[in-house]
Design a protein around this motif. Structure first.
Motif, PDB file in Angstrom:
ATOM      1  N   ALA A  74       0.430   1.584  -5.622  1.00 44.01           N
ATOM      2  CA  ALA A  74       1.261   0.844  -4.686  1.00 44.01           C
ATOM      3  C   ALA A  74       2.293   0.015  -5.447  1.00 44.01           C
ATOM      4  CB  ALA A  74       0.396  -0.048  -3.805  1.00 44.01           C
TER       5      ALA A  74
ATOM      6  N   ASP B 280      -0.819   8.759   0.776  1.00 44.14           N
ATOM      7  CA  ASP B 280      -1.962   8.571  -0.114  1.00 44.14           C
ATOM      8  C   ASP B 280      -2.869   9.792  -0.072  1.00 44.14           C
ATOM      9  OD1 ASP B 280      -3.603   7.364  -1.896  1.00 44.14           O
ATOM     10  OD2 ASP B 280      -4.146   5.663  -0.637  1.00 44.14           O
TER      11      ASP B 280
ATOM     12  N   LEU C 235       0.854  -1.189   0.000  1.00 46.02           N
ATOM     13  CA  LEU C 235       0.000   0.000   0.000  1.00 46.02           C
ATOM     14  C   LEU C 235       0.887   1.236   0.000  1.00 46.02           C
ATOM     15  CD1 LEU C 235      -2.700  -1.070   2.618  1.00 46.02           C
ATOM     16  CD2 LEU C 235      -2.978  -0.943   0.130  1.00 46.02           C
TER      17      LEU C 235
END
Length: 349
Positions: free
Chosen positions: A251, A227, A223
């Protein structure tokens, strides 16, 4: 029959007449065995072959190329100029791996503790193959499937990509790291360096901790470390709130083609090196391999912090924090491998 007089019979023995008692051999041996034995860690270094010194020189060259690559333009993505050296914090984060690699390369080129440097070079090369393929994808075929990416703290859309001098130097640096690792593997069996085996009793514990850190690192890499946060939108007529998901950076294993292959190779290299590093001999070879893992994972964690702080559109994620914790865990393992001294059981008995 003559008899002794009283004074002579009752006289106490003088200091000269007293004979000190000697301990028996059995007591002496028992006392010697029960006394604590200090661990011996003598390092024996033989002749250092030329390929090992060349591997050290290549480590220094790769570090210099990585430092120089920070300042020119890296890529022009969708009309946005991307450069890793945006501010002082970005430069400090990007200098972590090159500075450590240059220091280890100098030590190896001088021929001091050679297997320490060879283990570092081999591990760094294994961890550089994946990023090398990812960089080739970014500069060549990332426009085939445009997506949102975060490059050096910039959120960009890969609709068009133009390579710059920084990208070329960065790719050259990664290629030289791989070449240094190949030379290190060639020179490993030809390099003589041994010690007293003081790390042997704790190698299994280090290996177990390394596996946990390796798997945890790979899970965090699946991940993004930074973000785009989701937005909560309120309908003015109904006052209902809905969560709108924004497209964020890709990712490690979400990219196609060469980048996907590079991500898989990087994940496999992290786990494999975490398992192999504690078994390397002598002890300083284990320290070198763990040091390479520590700086690579710590650099990934700090990069996520840098991206989150340098852009108002990004926020630090839990996997990003996990990467930072994993990097610090590798640092702790490196220090333990360097400082731990245990007497092998064969010497205790």
């Amino acid at each position: 029959m003559p008899t002794r007089s009283g004074p002579a019979r009752d006289r106490a023995p003088s200091a000269a007449d007293r004979v000190p008692s000697r301990p028996s051999a059995r007591r002496t041996g028992s006392a010697r065995r029960s006394a604590p034995t200090a661990p011996v860690d003598e390092v024996v270094v033989g002749t250092v072959p030329v390929p090992a010194r060349l591997a050290g020189g290549l480590l220094v060259l790769a570090a210099v190329l990585a430092v120089v690559a920070l300042f020119p333009t890296y890529l022009v993505v969708g009309g946005t100029v991307v450069s890793p050296a945006r501010n002082a914090g970005s430069v400090l984060v990007a200098l972590l791996v090159p500075v450590v690699s240059a220091a280890v390369g100098v030590v190896l080129a001088r021929g001091a503790v050679p297997k320490f440097g060879l283990a570092y070079a081999g591990t760094a090369a294994a961890l550089s193959v994946g990023p090398l393929l990812i960089e080739l994808y970014r500069g060549s075929s990332s426009t085939s499937r445009p997506a949102v990416e975060v490059l050096a703290g910039e959120k960009v859309l890969t609709s068009s990509v133009e390579i710059g001098a920084g990208w070329v130097l960065g790719v050259a640096s990664l290629a030289v790291f791989v070449l240094a690792g190949l030379l290190a593997a060639f020179a490993w069996g030809r390099t003589v360096m041994e010690d007293g085996g003081t790390l042997d009793p704790v190698r299994s514990a280090l290996a177990g901790a390394g596996v946990l850190l390796g798997v945890g690192t790979v899970l965090c890499l699946t991940l993004p470390a930074a973000d785009v946060p989701d937005r909560i939108v309120t309908d003015p007529s109904t006052h209902m709130q809905t969560v709108v998901t924004s497209e964020g950076p890709q990712a490690l294993l979400e990219r196609p083609g060469l980048a996907l292959l590079g991500g898989l190779l990087l994940a496999g290299a992290i786990v494999l090196c975490s398992v192999v590093a504690p078994s390397l001999r002598p002890r300083l070879a284990t320290v070198g391999a763990l040091l390479a893992l520590a700086v690579a994972v710590l650099d990934a964690g700090l990069t996520g912090v840098r991206d989150a702080l340098s852009s108002s559109e990004l926020e630090w994620t839990v996997p990003g924090a996990g990467l930072l914790v994993a990097g610090l865990g590798y640092v702790l393992l490196t220090v333990l491998a360097w400082r731990l001294r245990r007497t092998p059981s064969s010497e205790r008995g």
